[in-house]
Design an enzyme around this catalytic site. Structure first.
Site, PDB file in Angstrom:
ATOM      1  N   ASP A  25      28.929  24.769  -6.986  1.00  0.00           N
ATOM      2  CA  ASP A  25      27.667  24.203  -6.473  1.00  0.00           C
ATOM      3  C   ASP A  25      27.469  22.790  -7.023  1.00  0.00           C
ATOM      4  O   ASP A  25      26.492  22.121  -6.688  1.00  0.00           O
ATOM      5  CB  ASP A  25      26.467  25.125  -6.749  1.00  0.00           C
ATOM      6  CG  ASP A  25      26.194  25.342  -8.223  1.00  0.00           C
ATOM      7  OD1 ASP A  25      26.948  24.825  -9.066  1.00  0.00           O
ATOM      8  OD2 ASP A  25      25.207  26.046  -8.539  1.00  0.00           O
ATOM      9  N   GLU A 163      30.633  26.866 -20.533  1.00  0.00           N
ATOM     10  CA  GLU A 163      30.354  25.436 -20.297  1.00  0.00           C
ATOM     11  C   GLU A 163      29.554  24.821 -21.450  1.00  0.00           C
ATOM     12  O   GLU A 163      28.510  25.346 -21.845  1.00  0.00           O
ATOM     13  CB  GLU A 163      29.590  25.253 -18.979  1.00  0.00           C
ATOM     14  CG  GLU A 163      29.246  23.777 -18.729  1.00  0.00           C
ATOM     15  CD  GLU A 163      28.843  23.433 -17.307  1.00  0.00           C
ATOM     16  OE1 GLU A 163      28.885  24.309 -16.427  1.00  0.00           O
ATOM     17  OE2 GLU A 163      28.489  22.248 -17.083  1.00  0.00           O
TER      18      GLU A 163
HETATM   19  O1  KIV Z   1      29.768  24.002  -9.913  1.00  0.00           O
HETATM   20  C1  KIV Z   1      30.755  23.752 -10.634  1.00  0.00           C
HETATM   21  O2  KIV Z   1      31.550  22.855 -10.365  1.00  0.00           O
HETATM   22  C2  KIV Z   1      30.944  24.559 -11.822  1.00  0.00           C
HETATM   23  C3  KIV Z   1      32.003  24.137 -12.795  1.00  0.00           C
HETATM   24  C4  KIV Z   1      31.496  22.979 -13.573  1.00  0.00           C
HETATM   25  C5  KIV Z   1      32.431  25.247 -13.658  1.00  0.00           C
HETATM   26  O3  KIV Z   1      30.247  25.515 -12.017  1.00  0.00           O
END
Ligand code: KIV
Length: 246
Positions: A25, A163
């Site tokens: 997202d 994260e």
């Molecule tokens: O939305 C995204 O790109 C993510 C990654 C940063 C893991 O959740």
């Protein structure tokens, strides 16, 4: 793991041998130009997942479940995750949160939908967190990350993204869990790593997090190429005879 949002990028990354393509997202920020991921809709992720599927031969495709598509009820969660597989062509979904969503994870896994978890900095909770910041430095936050990861494993998640958590915490969680951890801003001891492809290739330069390594500066390459094109069109050099039909 890298993110992808369209067939062309997916084809290039798949050709390079990437294991997992995440239709994140993060498309809200790097593709749609929003400040957060909150405005991203299920329809948008379905649309982009289909594009990524069209460009992929080998990689596992994981589609992000957007904000409010898995928090309201089990029935809605199942229907929404099902759409990502059925209409988007994803093989798995990713959901942010731990203990609070463990029941939803269990339900999806029970009906055959593989789930990747995501703990630590969970960007869909940006307002509760008070901004995009690292999470897990304080002991109570570190315990929450570890407990959320445990609950995801118990609920049947097949992997979990960590994260923006301290490297020592990521190492401890990785050692404890049987499922693989995939780190972003979480140090070298995770089982795998993920980056937003637009960050990794230097396409998105509005904000470059400290944990990002730019493996290329494609933004600069594109701007220079566009300048050359503009100059050649204005001077009449393009299209020359070799680029014109007879
Ligand atoms: O939305 C995204 O790109 C993510 C990654 C940063 C893991 O959740």
């Amino acid at each position: 793991m890298l993110t992808a949002y369209d067939a062309t990028m997916a084809r290039l990354l798949d050709r390079a041998g990437i294991d997992v393509l995440l239709v994140g997202d993060s498309l809200g920020t790097v593709i749609l130009g929003c400040d957060t991921t909150l405005p991203v809709t299920l329809d948008a992720i379905v649309h982009h997942t289909r594009a990524v599927k069209n460009g992929t031969n080998r990689a596992l495709i994981v589609a992000d479940m957007p904000f409010l598509t898995y928090q309201v009820s089990a029935a809605e969660t199942v229907r929404n995750a099902g759409r990502l597989l059925q209409k988007g062509g994803a093989a798995a979904v990713k959901m942010e949160g731990g203990a609070a969503i463990a029941d939803m994870v269990k339900r999806l896994v029970a009906i055959g939908i593989p789930v990747m978890g995501h703990v630590g900095l969970t960007p869909q909770s940006v307002h509760q967190l008070g901004g995009f910041r690292s999470f897990g430095k304080r002991p109570e936050e570190a315990e929450k990350v570890a407990e959320d990861a445990r609950q995801l494993e118990r609920a049947g998640a097949f992997a979990v993204v960590l994260e923006s958590v301290p490297s020592s915490l990521a190492a401890a969680v990785t050692a404890e869990l049987k499922i693989p951890t995939i780190g972003i801003g979480a140090g070298p001891d995770c089982d795998g790593q993920v980056l937003v492809s637009y960050d990794a290739f230097g396409l998105f330069d509005a904000f470059v997090p400290k944990f990002v390594k730019q493996y290329a500066k494609l933004g600069e390459v594109i701007t220079e190429a566009a300048k050359e094109y503009i100059a050649e069109v204005q001077s009449g050099q393009f299209p020359g005879p070799e680029h014109s039909s007879r």
